[in-house]
Design a protein around this motif. Structure first.
Motif, PDB file in Angstrom:
ATOM      1  N   ALA A 176      -5.486   3.199   5.500  1.00 55.68           N
ATOM      2  CA  ALA A 176      -4.836   3.131   4.005  1.00 55.68           C
ATOM      3  C   ALA A 176      -5.647   1.791   3.277  1.00 55.68           C
ATOM      4  N   LEU A 220       1.009  -1.394   0.014  1.00 52.66           N
ATOM      5  CA  LEU A 220      -0.172   0.136   0.047  1.00 52.66           C
ATOM      6  C   LEU A 220       0.842   1.115   0.222  1.00 52.66           C
ATOM      7  N   TYR A 249     -10.840   3.389  -3.297  1.00 49.05           N
ATOM      8  CA  TYR A 249     -10.419   3.939  -4.763  1.00 49.05           C
ATOM      9  C   TYR A 249     -10.677   2.632  -5.837  1.00 49.05           C
ATOM     10  N   SER A 251      -9.210   3.267   2.164  1.00 47.59           N
ATOM     11  CA  SER A 251      -8.970   4.234   1.079  1.00 47.59           C
ATOM     12  C   SER A 251      -8.903   3.414  -0.171  1.00 47.59           C
ATOM     13  N   ALA A 252      -7.925   2.317   0.044  1.00 46.60           N
ATOM     14  CA  ALA A 252      -7.598   1.543  -1.151  1.00 46.60           C
ATOM     15  C   ALA A 252      -8.895   0.757  -1.586  1.00 46.60           C
ATOM     16  N   SER A 258       0.401   4.053  -2.913  1.00 47.45           N
ATOM     17  CA  SER A 258       0.227   5.394  -2.398  1.00 47.45           C
ATOM     18  C   SER A 258       1.126   6.517  -3.122  1.00 47.45           C
ATOM     19  N   GLN A 259       2.190   6.167  -3.663  1.00 46.43           N
ATOM     20  CA  GLN A 259       3.306   7.050  -4.129  1.00 46.43           C
ATOM     21  C   GLN A 259       2.700   7.488  -5.633  1.00 46.43           C
ATOM     22  N   PRO A 314      -2.724   9.093  -5.343  1.00 46.09           N
ATOM     23  CA  PRO A 314      -3.069  10.217  -3.966  1.00 46.09           C
ATOM     24  C   PRO A 314      -4.308   9.878  -3.286  1.00 46.09           C
ATOM     25  N   GLU A 315      -5.266   9.008  -3.898  1.00 46.78           N
ATOM     26  CA  GLU A 315      -6.793   8.685  -3.125  1.00 46.78           C
ATOM     27  C   GLU A 315      -6.047   7.698  -1.850  1.00 46.78           C
ATOM     28  N   ILE A 316      -5.189   7.063  -1.950  1.00 42.44           N
ATOM     29  CA  ILE A 316      -4.856   5.951  -0.877  1.00 42.44           C
ATOM     30  C   ILE A 316      -4.113   6.886   0.047  1.00 42.44           C
ATOM     31  N   ASN A 317      -4.808   6.858   1.242  1.00 43.09           N
ATOM     32  CA  ASN A 317      -4.363   7.649   2.263  1.00 43.09           C
ATOM     33  C   ASN A 317      -3.693   6.981   3.292  1.00 43.09           C
ATOM     34  N   PHE A 318      -2.111   7.069   2.972  1.00 42.43           N
ATOM     35  CA  PHE A 318      -1.135   6.293   3.805  1.00 42.43           C
ATOM     36  C   PHE A 318      -0.286   7.322   4.297  1.00 42.43           C
TER      37      PHE A 318
END
Length: 690
Positions: A558, A529, A565, A561-562, A533-534, A537-541
């Motif tokens: 995380a 994850l 998404y 959010s994944a 996330s790199q 950006p919607e993956i909140n980590f």
């Protein structure tokens, strides 16, 4: 033998090489980016020795004055070429042998032919009137959030390229505006390289970014990235004739393809149809490009415009992942750049194979493209389903490049043996031999490089003999069926290994992962994850760069959010189905950011990631280190020392990364390389002391 007795063309070749090497040092800011106050040294071990007040021959004064503003550049590349050279007697090197230039000149070669003998057919001589003081690329004041302009674009482009080798930095968009994504990328870069992680690009950060960019692109090496951007010598090579309104043919198609592709990313450029006919629209598109590049806007494609087009297109491809397999099949209804590339390869193939039909290069996968793909698949023995999967993509690329490089005769498939060639032979069959030899020479230092000119001379004979010796074939310098098949098979194997498409093994956990769980599977989820996330950006980590093996609240955020998404049920619990979606997404991202192996590591990090499918001495070095560690650790796995990154090496590597607390993507990045080196070095020392 003194300089006075050297042939003048040998002296010219040496002077031009010395000038070019010095300019490459300056262009790459080799020394300032490392913290030194000078641009070049006077040490013969690194640059070119200079003795103040030393006697200079009159011929040298005359030639130096004449050639001072001339340097070597490869077609399609922007930088002065790193013309590595040595005397060839007391010191050897992979570049030009200075005493050898005397022999070449006496054989009748001129300076350019001598330079191409040692550096390849893509090199050309460039003369400039722009002689000025040495500038610094640093903009003069720090760049920070809110900054805009060309310098920000340069920074973003360099960070974007660096992210292919250091994916955890993130890949900022090249917009010219210093936004949050750029700031985050800068902070991670600064942290990695022990700089103040404030997200502000001062002189120290600017110089370090420049240093790493030059390193990952190999801009100060004979094997710089520019040479292998398309894996071909002539597809980007100047055709030798100015193209203008009324011109027709494959070179016009090439220009139109570059223009049309570039227009997708720049609204100021003109989209054109790739039809091989240089009409008013093509002329208008060329003028628009020339104006943007500050070239003479005459609407004709001379050598400078051709090279500028190729360079701009290669840069765009580099930012987008090049011509590597995109990771998902292309079929009817697909649109975009990958479809355009498929259509262009189909057009090239149709020029050479009577059973194929041409298509419009418009980026839209319609009925005509489906029909053309089916015909291509039928001709080359693939499943004729009209879908471009990995096998069809690779064959399209191979055939397209073979046609572009003129190494296949009409209706002859790449790798198809047609006739025995030997010294004195000429034609397409010889070009094919030279092309494969040249590809192999980039990986094997004992195989000399050759010019792809279709003339089987002494240099080609030497290269064939060297390959036959390496491959265990009769060493006669003659290319019969066995030698040709060996050359083709080896070149194809290398094509499959570099640039590689990195893969992520990361097996699914034995059971669903949920908050509160611990263990290696949670650590892998953490890393997976973090990697996603790199780019998403919607993956909140917000985990640290060294996540642990506990499913804590941050990891749950995380995961949710994944799941949100990717359109999965948002539970915070990771099932096998969730894991597969996350892993497949990582595969696609890695496929869009390929990395390749370095051919000669010598124990030094090759500046390119190694992964499943990589091959060469760098992989062999990793395997040796893994076996040294396995000899001292009963829980570690031994691997075959083959130089091929197979599944056994991948499994052993992942086990080592887990034990060492490293990123477990089964990729040998800089951190893993250094960790393996130090671990093996320590064990060897203990072994000797014991």
């Amino acid at each position: 033998m003194g300089a006075l007795s050297w042939p003048e063309e040998a002296l010219r070749a040496n002077i031009i090489a010395q000038v070019s090497l010095a300019l490459n040092r300056i262009w790459t800011e080799w020394y300032p980016s490392r913290g030194y106050s000078f641009n070049i040294t006077g040490s013969p071990g690194y640059d070119q020795a200079y003795v103040n007040g030393r006697t200079v021959f009159a011929v040298m004064e005359r030639l130096t004055a004449e050639l001072f503003s001339t340097f070597v550049q490869r077609s399609g590349d922007a930088e002065p070429y790193f013309t590595e050279y040595c005397d060839g007697k007391t010191v050897t090197c992979p570049g030009m042998k200075q005493w050898g230039t005397v022999d070449r000149a006496r054989e009748g070669m001129n300076a350019l032919q001598i330079l191409r003998y040692y550096y390849g057919s893509r090199v050309q001589l460039v003369t400039t009137d722009n002689i000025a003081a040495i500038p610094s690329s640093y903009p003069g004041s720090p760049l920070r959030r809110g900054s805009t302009g060309t310098n920000v674009r340069i920074l973003q482009k360099q960070l974007s390229r660096i992210a292919r080798d250091y994916p955890s930095f993130g890949k900022p968009a090249v917009t010219g505006t210093f936004d949050e994504a750029t700031e985050n990328s800068v902070k991670k870069f600064q942290k990695q390289f022990s700089l103040t992680a404030d997200g502000v690009v001062g002189r120290a950060t600017w110089n370090k970014v420049s240093f790493i960019y030059v390193s990952v692109k190999d801009l100060a090496e004979l094997t710089s990235e520019g040479e292998t951007a398309e894996g071909t010598q002539s597809a980007g090579g100047w055709p030798g004739t100015v193209l203008r309104r009324g011109s027709t043919g494959s070179s016009v198609e090439q220009v139109q393809f570059w223009l049309s592709d570039l227009a997708q990313f720049d609204s100021s450029l003109v989209r054109v149809t790739v039809d091989g006919s240089y009409g008013a629209t093509t002329e208008r598109a060329v003028r628009a490009f020339q104006q943007k590049q500050s070239l003479t806007a005459d609407g004709a494609v001379g050598q400078r415009t051709w090279n500028a087009l190729y360079t701009a297109w290669v840069d765009a491809q580099s930012d987008l992942g090049g011509t590597a397999w995109p990771g998902t099949a292309l079929r009817r209804g697909a649109v975009g750049m990958e479809v355009r590339l498929v259509q262009f390869w189909l057009r090239l193939a149709a020029d050479n194979y009577s059973a194929l039909r041409t298509v419009t290069v418009d980026g839209s996968y319609g009925a005509a493209t489906v029909s053309a793909v089916e015909a291509f698949q039928t001709l080359f023995g693939l499943t004729a389903d009209g879908v471009v999967g990995r096998s069809t993509w690779n064959k399209l690329k191979e055939v397209g490049l073979a046609v572009a490089n003129k190494i296949v005769a009409a209706n002859v498939a790449p790798g198809q043996f047609t006739t025995t060639t030997r010294a004195g032979s000429s034609g397409t069959a010889v070009r094919a031999v030279q092309y494969y030899l040249r590809r192999l020479a980039a990986y094997y230092s004992d195989v000399p490089s050759v010019t792809v000119d279709g003339k089987f001379g002494a240099a080609t004979t030497r290269a064939v003999r060297a390959w036959q010796s390496r491959a265990g074939l009769p060493v006669d310098g003659i290319v019969g069926r066995l030698t040709f098949q060996s050359l083709y098979d080896a070149a194809q194997a290398l094509e499959a290994s570099g640039p590689v498409v990195r893969t992520v093994s990361l097996p699914a956990p034995a059971a669903a992962l949920r908050p509160g769980d611990t263990g290696a599977a949670v650590r892998r989820l953490n890393r997976l994850l973090l990697f996603l996330s790199q780019w998403i950006p919607e993956i909140n980590f917000t985990a640290s760069d060294t996540p642990d093996s506990t499913f804590d609240p941050e990891l749950e955020i995380a995961v949710r959010s994944a799941q949100r998404y990717f359109g999965l049920t948002e539970t915070g619990v990771v099932t096998a189905a969730d894991w597969k979606v996350f892993r497949d997404a990582a595969l696609q991202l890695l496929a869009a950011n390929p990395a390749g192996p370095s051919p000669e590591p010598g124990g030094v990090w090759p500046a390119r990631a190694l992964a499943l499918g990589s091959a060469g001495p760098a992989v062999l070095q990793v395997q040796k280190w893994l076996n040294i560690i396995a000899a001292a650790n009963q829980t570690a796995d031994f691997v075959p020392e083959t130089g091929l990154f197979g599944t056994e090496t991948q499994t052993a590597l992942e086990s080592y990364q887990l034990a060492a607390g490293l990123e477990t993507l089964s990729v040998v990045d800089a951190d893993t390389w250094e960790s393996l080196r130090l671990a093996a070095q320590g064990l060897c020392r203990e072994c000797k002391e014991g």
